[in-house]
Scaffold this motif. Structure first.
Motif, PDB file in Angstrom:
ATOM      1  N   ALA A  67     -33.021   0.737   5.180  1.00 57.87           N
ATOM      2  CA  ALA A  67     -32.235   0.174   6.319  1.00 57.87           C
ATOM      3  C   ALA A  67     -33.036   0.530   7.591  1.00 57.87           C
ATOM      4  CB  ALA A  67     -30.939   0.682   6.171  1.00 57.87           C
ATOM      5  N   ILE A  68     -33.566   1.696   7.662  1.00 57.67           N
ATOM      6  CA  ILE A  68     -34.042   2.082   8.966  1.00 57.67           C
ATOM      7  C   ILE A  68     -35.269   1.226   9.140  1.00 57.67           C
ATOM      8  CG2 ILE A  68     -35.336   4.014  10.048  1.00 57.67           C
ATOM      9  CD1 ILE A  68     -33.578   6.051   8.827  1.00 57.67           C
ATOM     10  N   GLY A  69     -36.130   0.845   8.287  1.00 54.71           N
ATOM     11  CA  GLY A  69     -37.222   0.139   8.171  1.00 54.71           C
ATOM     12  C   GLY A  69     -36.689  -1.518   8.421  1.00 54.71           C
ATOM     13  N   GLY A  70     -35.542  -1.832   8.404  1.00 53.11           N
ATOM     14  CA  GLY A  70     -35.121  -3.376   8.364  1.00 53.11           C
ATOM     15  C   GLY A  70     -34.878  -3.782   7.158  1.00 53.11           C
ATOM     16  N   ASP A  71     -34.812  -3.475   6.266  1.00 50.44           N
ATOM     17  CA  ASP A  71     -34.788  -4.018   4.694  1.00 50.44           C
ATOM     18  C   ASP A  71     -33.448  -3.228   4.115  1.00 50.44           C
ATOM     19  OD1 ASP A  71     -34.737  -5.020   2.295  1.00 50.44           O
ATOM     20  OD2 ASP A  71     -36.418  -3.693   1.593  1.00 50.44           O
ATOM     21  N   LEU A  72     -32.426  -4.291   4.566  1.00 50.18           N
ATOM     22  CA  LEU A  72     -31.032  -3.909   3.636  1.00 50.18           C
ATOM     23  C   LEU A  72     -30.899  -4.382   2.089  1.00 50.18           C
ATOM     24  CD1 LEU A  72     -28.728  -5.271   6.619  1.00 50.18           C
ATOM     25  CD2 LEU A  72     -29.264  -2.701   6.185  1.00 50.18           C
ATOM     26  N   VAL A 106     -22.080  -5.919   1.162  1.00 47.23           N
ATOM     27  CA  VAL A 106     -20.787  -5.118   1.896  1.00 47.23           C
ATOM     28  C   VAL A 106     -21.495  -4.049   2.619  1.00 47.23           C
ATOM     29  CG1 VAL A 106     -18.961  -3.262   1.204  1.00 47.23           C
ATOM     30  CG2 VAL A 106     -19.494  -5.256  -0.128  1.00 47.23           C
ATOM     31  N   LEU A 107     -22.609  -3.421   2.387  1.00 53.13           N
ATOM     32  CA  LEU A 107     -23.094  -2.391   3.188  1.00 53.13           C
ATOM     33  C   LEU A 107     -23.806  -2.857   4.219  1.00 53.13           C
ATOM     34  CD1 LEU A 107     -24.624  -0.006   0.311  1.00 53.13           C
ATOM     35  CD2 LEU A 107     -22.883   0.684   2.001  1.00 53.13           C
ATOM     36  N   ALA A 126     -24.266   7.577  18.958  1.00 58.63           N
ATOM     37  CA  ALA A 126     -24.178   6.095  18.025  1.00 58.63           C
ATOM     38  C   ALA A 126     -25.349   6.558  16.899  1.00 58.63           C
ATOM     39  CB  ALA A 126     -24.804   5.233  18.918  1.00 58.63           C
ATOM     40  N   GLY A 127     -26.097   7.133  16.610  1.00 62.40           N
ATOM     41  CA  GLY A 127     -27.215   7.197  15.688  1.00 62.40           C
ATOM     42  C   GLY A 127     -26.315   8.199  14.778  1.00 62.40           C
ATOM     43  N   VAL A 128     -25.901   9.301  15.163  1.00 59.80           N
ATOM     44  CA  VAL A 128     -25.013  10.065  14.317  1.00 59.80           C
ATOM     45  C   VAL A 128     -23.849   9.496  13.434  1.00 59.80           C
ATOM     46  CG1 VAL A 128     -23.759  12.129  14.107  1.00 59.80           C
ATOM     47  CG2 VAL A 128     -25.769  12.296  15.442  1.00 59.80           C
ATOM     48  N   LEU A 129     -22.955   8.712  14.413  1.00 58.09           N
ATOM     49  CA  LEU A 129     -22.015   7.779  13.833  1.00 58.09           C
ATOM     50  C   LEU A 129     -22.190   6.896  12.775  1.00 58.09           C
ATOM     51  CD1 LEU A 129     -18.861   7.589  14.178  1.00 58.09           C
ATOM     52  CD2 LEU A 129     -19.327   5.776  15.896  1.00 58.09           C
ATOM     53  N   LEU A 130     -23.412   6.293  12.982  1.00 59.44           N
ATOM     54  CA  LEU A 130     -23.960   5.061  12.190  1.00 59.44           C
ATOM     55  C   LEU A 130     -24.279   5.773  10.815  1.00 59.44           C
ATOM     56  CD1 LEU A 130     -24.515   2.169  11.734  1.00 59.44           C
ATOM     57  CD2 LEU A 130     -26.941   2.735  12.605  1.00 59.44           C
ATOM     58  N   VAL A 131     -24.926   6.853  10.899  1.00 59.97           N
ATOM     59  CA  VAL A 131     -25.340   7.686   9.639  1.00 59.97           C
ATOM     60  C   VAL A 131     -23.868   8.042   8.823  1.00 59.97           C
ATOM     61  CG1 VAL A 131     -26.409   9.682   8.696  1.00 59.97           C
ATOM     62  CG2 VAL A 131     -27.649   8.438  10.297  1.00 59.97           C
ATOM     63  N   VAL A 132     -22.972   8.773   9.493  1.00 56.14           N
ATOM     64  CA  VAL A 132     -21.692   9.211   8.885  1.00 56.14           C
ATOM     65  C   VAL A 132     -20.929   8.071   8.483  1.00 56.14           C
ATOM     66  CG1 VAL A 132     -19.476  10.100   9.445  1.00 56.14           C
ATOM     67  CG2 VAL A 132     -21.611  11.125  10.345  1.00 56.14           C
ATOM     68  N   ILE A 133     -20.990   6.974   9.128  1.00 55.15           N
ATOM     69  CA  ILE A 133     -20.126   5.588   8.645  1.00 55.15           C
ATOM     70  C   ILE A 133     -20.724   5.280   7.412  1.00 55.15           C
ATOM     71  CG2 ILE A 133     -19.476   3.362   9.054  1.00 55.15           C
ATOM     72  CD1 ILE A 133     -19.020   4.100  12.023  1.00 55.15           C
ATOM     73  N   THR A 134     -22.207   4.887   7.240  1.00 52.62           N
ATOM     74  CA  THR A 134     -22.823   4.421   6.123  1.00 52.62           C
ATOM     75  C   THR A 134     -22.755   5.201   5.169  1.00 52.62           C
ATOM     76  OG1 THR A 134     -24.853   5.132   7.041  1.00 52.62           O
ATOM     77  CG2 THR A 134     -24.097   2.910   7.687  1.00 52.62           C
ATOM     78  N   ARG A 156     -29.506   7.691  -4.174  1.00 49.63           N
ATOM     79  CA  ARG A 156     -29.349   6.023  -3.779  1.00 49.63           C
ATOM     80  C   ARG A 156     -29.150   5.819  -2.303  1.00 49.63           C
ATOM     81  NH1 ARG A 156     -25.063   3.984  -6.324  1.00 49.63           N
ATOM     82  NH2 ARG A 156     -24.272   5.623  -7.281  1.00 49.63           N
ATOM     83  N   TYR A 157     -28.391   6.743  -1.718  1.00 46.54           N
ATOM     84  CA  TYR A 157     -28.084   6.552  -0.307  1.00 46.54           C
ATOM     85  C   TYR A 157     -29.521   6.781   0.460  1.00 46.54           C
ATOM     86  CZ  TYR A 157     -26.580   7.461   4.207  1.00 46.54           C
ATOM     87  OH  TYR A 157     -26.209   7.533   5.498  1.00 46.54           O
ATOM     88  N   LEU A 158     -30.014   8.007   0.130  1.00 46.28           N
ATOM     89  CA  LEU A 158     -31.349   8.076   1.157  1.00 46.28           C
ATOM     90  C   LEU A 158     -32.330   6.977   0.909  1.00 46.28           C
ATOM     91  CD1 LEU A 158     -31.578  11.988   0.372  1.00 46.28           C
ATOM     92  CD2 LEU A 158     -30.803  11.020   2.379  1.00 46.28           C
ATOM     93  N   SER A 159     -32.456   6.482  -0.439  1.00 45.92           N
ATOM     94  CA  SER A 159     -33.389   5.384  -0.656  1.00 45.92           C
ATOM     95  C   SER A 159     -32.905   4.256   0.036  1.00 45.92           C
ATOM     96  CB  SER A 159     -33.295   5.034  -2.085  1.00 45.92           C
ATOM     97  OG  SER A 159     -34.353   4.003  -2.218  1.00 45.92           O
ATOM     98  N   TRP A 160     -31.665   3.966   0.109  1.00 47.71           N
ATOM     99  CA  TRP A 160     -31.175   2.618   0.806  1.00 47.71           C
ATOM    100  C   TRP A 160     -31.285   3.056   2.408  1.00 47.71           C
ATOM    101  CZ3 TRP A 160     -27.405   2.595   4.512  1.00 47.71           C
ATOM    102  CH2 TRP A 160     -26.719   1.263   5.091  1.00 47.71           C
ATOM    103  N   LEU A 161     -30.927   4.148   3.099  1.00 52.10           N
ATOM    104  CA  LEU A 161     -30.923   4.334   4.451  1.00 52.10           C
ATOM    105  C   LEU A 161     -32.541   4.431   4.950  1.00 52.10           C
ATOM    106  CD1 LEU A 161     -29.531   5.449   6.710  1.00 52.10           C
ATOM    107  CD2 LEU A 161     -30.075   7.970   6.104  1.00 52.10           C
ATOM    108  N   GLY A 162     -33.339   4.738   3.781  1.00 51.75           N
ATOM    109  CA  GLY A 162     -34.771   4.551   4.280  1.00 51.75           C
ATOM    110  C   GLY A 162     -35.488   3.265   4.583  1.00 51.75           C
TER     111      GLY A 162
END
Length: 311
Positions: free
Chosen positions: A71-76, A279-280, A12-20, A63-69
């Motif tokens: 999102a992992i912390g709960g900030d979208l 959207v994300l 599930a974790g791998v799939l979530l990263v791929v889709i995002t 930009r994606y790595l910044s957003w992902l970091g």
């Protein structure tokens, strides 16, 4: 069971990263969103300043790595148009869409399993009627059903409201009335799918040798039926979970017809004006819901069928 859970969580974790990541890449290909934010009359200097403010002048990977970091912390992030937190925006809409999907799933599961089981046991005219209704349910679009329900029960009979949503805490009766037509429109096609799958699963179990042996030994009907349903449950659970995922997509369409301010209308409005953070956020929440449902079904199937745990 613990091994099954760990494998599913990793997948599930791998799939979530791929889709995002794919979604983020696709959103980076849309026309310059600053034109939607500032308007077509904005100067080149204003556009460049806004792009820098939104971080659009940075590489896509950064930009994606910044957003992902975040999102992992709960900030979208924050909406580019309203300035509101994406988390708060989605949290206000999510209960509405979940109400539609969960209640529609419960209705389709209860009705579909009941009819499917009865058709498998009794056969005859009931079985033929189920097959005909299932074919009709697969063929008729949910949007067409929704429009018919509005015309018949909201406009002509005035039994239910044609549009809108009433919060449960505000008025439980109004909340129930506002959900009847949307839930019926979403669940109509799913009932046919659940009933057909349940009928096939139960009929297959009834044809097994051990069932005939239990019958020959005079096992009470209700006890025999309990064993049959337990063995047919994995197939029924799988189709119910698939229908729930489909109902989330159906809710996006039904919300437009009934003017319900759920995730569907939020996703549509955000996509039309290129509000990428929202959207994300909707994509992340949708994927998390789907993954959670699939995980719950896998665990239930593993509990019901020990052989599934080794897959």
């Amino acid at each position: 069971m613990l091994r099954l859970l760990s494998r599913r969580l990793i997948a599930a974790g791998v799939l979530l990263v791929v889709i995002t990541a794919v979604t983020f890449l696709l959103t980076s290909l849309v026309p310059d969103p600053t034109l939607h934010v500032l308007g077509a009359t904005a100067s080149h200097e204003q556009i460049a300043l806004k792009r820098h403010e939104l971080g659009l002048d940075r590489p896509v990977t950064a930009r994606y790595l910044s957003w992902l970091g975040g999102a992992i912390g709960g900030d979208l992030g924050v909406s580019w148009f309203t300035g509101l937190s994406v988390d708060a925006t989605i949290a206000a809409r999510l209960p509405i869409t979940l109400s539609l999907a969960l209640i529609a799933t419960a209705v389709s599961a209860a009705v579909g399993v009941g009819f499917g089981t009865a058709a498998a046991i009794r056969r005859g005219w009931l079985d033929r009627a189920l097959q005909a209704v299932s074919a009709l349910g697969f063929a008729v679009p949910g949007m067409w059903i929704a429009l018919l329900l509005v015309i018949a029960f909201a406009i002509h009979l005035r039994w239910f409201p044609a549009t809108g949503y009433v919060p449960l805490a505000e008025d439980p009766g109004g909340w129930a009335r506002s959900l009847v037509l949307p839930v019926t429109a979403i669940a109509a096609g799913s009932v046919a799918a659940v009933a057909a799958q349940t009928r096939n699963a139960v009929a297959g179990v009834l044809g097994q040798d051990y069932v005939r042996t239990l019958r020959s030994r005079g096992l009470p009907r209700h006890t025999l039926l309990r064993h049959v349903l337990r063995n047919a449950a994995p197939a029924a659970l799988t189709v119910v979970s698939l229908q729930f995922i489909g109902m989330l997509g159906g809710a996006l369409v039904v919300e437009q017809i009934f003017a319900i301010q759920g995730l569907g209308t939020l996703a549509t409005s955000s996509s039309s004006r290129s509000d990428i953070p929202v959207v994300l956020g909707v994509v992340v929440v949708g994927v998390l819901i789907v993954l959670a449902v699939n995980l719950a079904v896998d665990l239930l199937v593993g509990w019901l069928d020990p052989k599934a745990r080794r897959r």
